[in-house]
Structures are given as C-alpha cells and as structure tokens.
Scaffold this active site. Structure first.
Site, short mmCIF file in Angstrom:
data_model
loop_
_atom_site.label_atom_id
_atom_site.label_comp_id
_atom_site.label_asym_id
_atom_site.label_seq_id
_atom_site.Cartn_x
_atom_site.Cartn_y
_atom_site.Cartn_z
CE1 TYR A 162 -3.74 2.42 0.97
CE2 TYR A 162 -2.24 3.47 2.12
CZ TYR A 162 -3.43 3.20 1.51
OH TYR A 162 -4.50 4.56 1.48
CD GLU A 209 -6.37 4.39 -1.15
OE1 GLU A 209 -7.31 4.38 -1.76
OE2 GLU A 209 -6.45 4.34 -0.14
#
Ligand code: ADP
Ligand code: MG
Length: 397
Positions: free
Chosen positions: A119, A207
């Site tokens: 992530y 993101e």
C-alpha cells in the site's frame, strides 16, 4: 474531483511510473478489439467507477455474473465476454453505499504476476500542512481496517515543502516495505515521480492499492485512485477534461454550474443559508431539535435572484426534503433579494412542503414585507433557534 483508474494510470504513465498496458471500453462491441490489442496470456477486466473495493464488490443484476468488478480472463474472447457482462450493470462495494454505481466504462489491462501487494499513498495532511506519504506491507486490503487492527503496520512520513521530495524519503519507505537491492532504487524513483505528479497537478490524494512486487522482482502500480483539489482545477484544463459527470451527484453538479456551495446529505430538512459558518450552525441546530439536514448550502455573499431561485429549485428537487428552512443573515447579501428569489422559485416549481423563513440584517423589513405580501404559505421565524424549532415541528408534528 475524482477520476477513473484508467485516467489516473495514463497520467502516472506520463510521469514515468510503471503501469500495465490497457484499453478503456465504453461499448461492449469494442471489447474484443481492445482485448486483442493486448499481449496476454492473462487479461484483467476492471469496472471503472469512482469507488474502491471493486474486486470484493458484487453486482445487483444476476446477469452480470457471479464475480466482483475485477475479473481475470484467459483469452481475448473471455475478456470481451466479462466486459459485456459488467457494462451497464450496477456494482455495489463498501465505498458505493447500498445503491451502488452503474458501470459505464471498462478497463481491460494486461494481467501481472503478483508476488507481494503493498500500500502506498500521498495525501495532504491538514494537521502538519504537509504532503504525507503513507505506506504499508498490507496492500490490496482495506487500509482503514489495517489502521484499525494493526496500526503498527502503517508508516506515515511527511515531506518538508522547503526541501520537497528527497531520495531518503524513498529509501525509508522502501526499507519499511521490506524492499531490497534494485527495488529500493525503483521505489526512490517512483516516489519522486508520484510526488511531482501530486504537486504539479494539485492532487488531494493519490492512493496506490496495491503497488505490487512482481514475480520478476519489479514494482508496478496496479491500482490508482486520484482526487484533485477542486479549488485548483481552473489551472488544469487537462484534468478538468477528465471529469465524468455521471459519477457525480446530479444536484451537486447543477449547483456547481451556478457557483453554489452545495453538498447533498440524507436528512429531511432542506437548508438555504448564506455563509459557510451559518450553514454549519443551521445544520447543527436542526439536529439539536431532533431532525437531520438534507443538505449543506451556502448561497454566498453576492447571490443574485437567479442564483437563489436555482438554489431553491435544487433543494425542492430532492425527494427526501420534507421541509425547508431559509436562514439568511443579510450582510453583503440583501434580505429583499433572498425574498424575491424564494418567491420566484416557489412560483416556478410550487411548494409541496412547509417553508420557514428567518431573515435578519440588510433590508430585513423590505424582505419580510415582500414575503408577507406574496400570499405564500410561509412560516416566519425570529431567530435561529425559533426557525429550527418551527421547521422541525412542521415536519415531525
Ligand atoms: P479495487 O481496489 O477496487 O478492488 P484493484 O485494482 O485494487 O481494485 O484490484 C483488486 C485486486 O485485483 C488487486 O488487489 C489484485 O490482486 C487484482 N488485480 C488488479 N489488477 C490486476 C492486474 N492487472 N493483474 C493481476 N491482478 C490484478
Ligand atoms: Mg485497489
């Protein structure tokens, strides 16, 4: 403003970031040609909506097939078939809410061999007034859940705007993610590219979930979610052209055309207020008296009669609205302009629900006179709490 994954990837590709080759498809008839332009042997067919969690989502229609909004295909035919199944149907994910979102675009891209899913995100951290990098070894999952159950697995570092991005930021991220050798170099380069894109395009959020380590050891951006600062969009015609209006709330879209600060909410009391602070206070006091606001609306300081009319029309077009509270403190805004706008709007669209009007400030007497002489069924209020109490009572009895 948000954009689709395929648009975000095209933008990141311009900055040199490693992304897969892919094609966007708007009609089922284009799917086979699009898939045929990719190499295979694995194709990934991805529903394009402005919401995450597509992989684990599900379709409302049985005809869309059993799998979620991200599907693997082993042939051009299968990829085209999966695209056809999803197009036009409604995908529900934990980010769309129960209503889901209609899939009008499909992205078909080359499949990647995944070794690890990480992530990585850049966002504006309002607390430190800096851009912050957030990363975790727990990629591909819901990051809110990781933050909740295993917060120690998330690293958060901020970048000093005076120095901007420096290679050591990238090394710190790389080491915390357990990257080694050439991967560290790749991360240092990738983060620099992401940082440049973030700053130059005035992003609010970028993101990448997941950023993957492939079987061959290289890094790749496998998913990308990008949001831009709406107040900076005037500087970026290229970004503006990526806007997909079908993804936005139709009432908010209409409001933005008239420069109204409007946010749709799910309560029953429609609010027309001037000034963001007063609008917040009005929402609070509606809750205090036991109801919920249907919207936030700041008509602004120099609103015209036309703008007020539009605002009123947008409020009444909301089926959940069971009553309307107009709360105006006339400073720059004149109460008579508001009164005329309200009356013009009611004449045009009619009034099916109770309306409470509280006016104070510049030209208040004239404003009240206009409303009183209009013959409209308006409940007058003297102050903020009186107005809130009256509208909640009118709606809830
Ligand atoms: P979402 O976050 O909306 O569920 P993603 O793009 O992150 O959508 O895809 C979900 C999962 O599907 C990823 O975590 C990854 O495991 C897999 N996936 C997505 N794209 C590819 C691809 N090009 N090749 C292989 N697997 C993929
Ligand atoms: Mg994802």
């Amino acid at each position: 403003m948000n954009i689709h994954e395929y648009q975000a990837k095209a933008l990141l590709r311009e900055y040199g970031c490693p992304v897969s080759d892919g094609r966007v498809v708007l009609n089922a008839s284009e799917a086979k040609t699009a898939a045929g332009e990719l190499d295979g042997p694995l194709w990934v067919v991805k529903a394009q909506i402005h919401a995450g969690g597509r992989g684990k989502g599900s379709f409302k229609e049985a005809g869309a097939g059993e799998k979620g909004g991200v599907r693997l295909a082993k042939s051009v035919e299968e990829a085209a078939e999966q695209a056809k199944l999803m197009l036009g149907n409604t995908l529900v994910t934990h980010q769309t809410g129960p209503a889901g979102k209609q899939v009008n675009r499909i992205y078909i891209e080359d499949g990647s061999d995944i070794s690890r899913e990480l992530y990585l995100a850049l966002l504006v951290d309002r607390g430190s007034s800096r851009i912050s990098i957030v990363c975790s070894t727990e990629g591909g999952m819901d990051i809110e859940e990781v933050a909740e159950s295993t917060p120690e697995k998330i690293l958060n570092i901020t970048i000093d705007p005076a120095t901007g991005y420096l290679p050591y930021h990238g090394r710190r991220v790389a080491f915390s993610l357990g990257l080694e050798g050439g991967q560290v170099k790749q991360m240092v380069k990738l983060l620099g590219q992401l940082y440049s894109a973030f700053v130059e395009k005035d992003m609010e959020m970028l993101e990448i979930n997941p950023l993957i380590v492939m079987e061959d050891g290289n890094l790749k951006v496998l998913d990308a979610k990008v949001g831009f600062d709406g107040n900076a969009l005037y500087k970026h015609a290229d970004i503006m052209s990526l806007r997909d209006e079908t993804e936005e709330d139709s009432k908010e879209l209409e409001a933005s055309k008239y420069d109204l600060n409007y946010i749709a909410l799910d309560g029953e009391i429609g609010c027309m207020v001037n000034g963001a602070g007063l609008a917040m206070a009005t929402m609070d006091i509606i809750k205090l008296y036991g109801a919920e606001p249907a919207n936030f609306l700041d008509v602004g300081g120099g609103a015209t009669k036309e703008k007020v009319t539009e605002a009123f029309k947008i409020i009444t077009s909301d089926k959940n609205v069971k009553g309307i509270l107009v709360n105006i403190f006339g400073g720059i805004m004149r109460c008579d302009v508001i009164a005329e706008g309200v009356i013009a709007a009611v004449k045009e669209v009619g009034l099916q629900v109770p309306l409470v009007v509280r006016l104070e400030g510049t030209n208040v007497d004239l404003g009240k006179k206009i409303i009183n002489e209009s013959g409209l069924d308006v409940i007058a209020a003297d102050n903020l709490s009186d107005g809130a109490e009256k509208i909640v009572k009118a709606v809830k009895g």
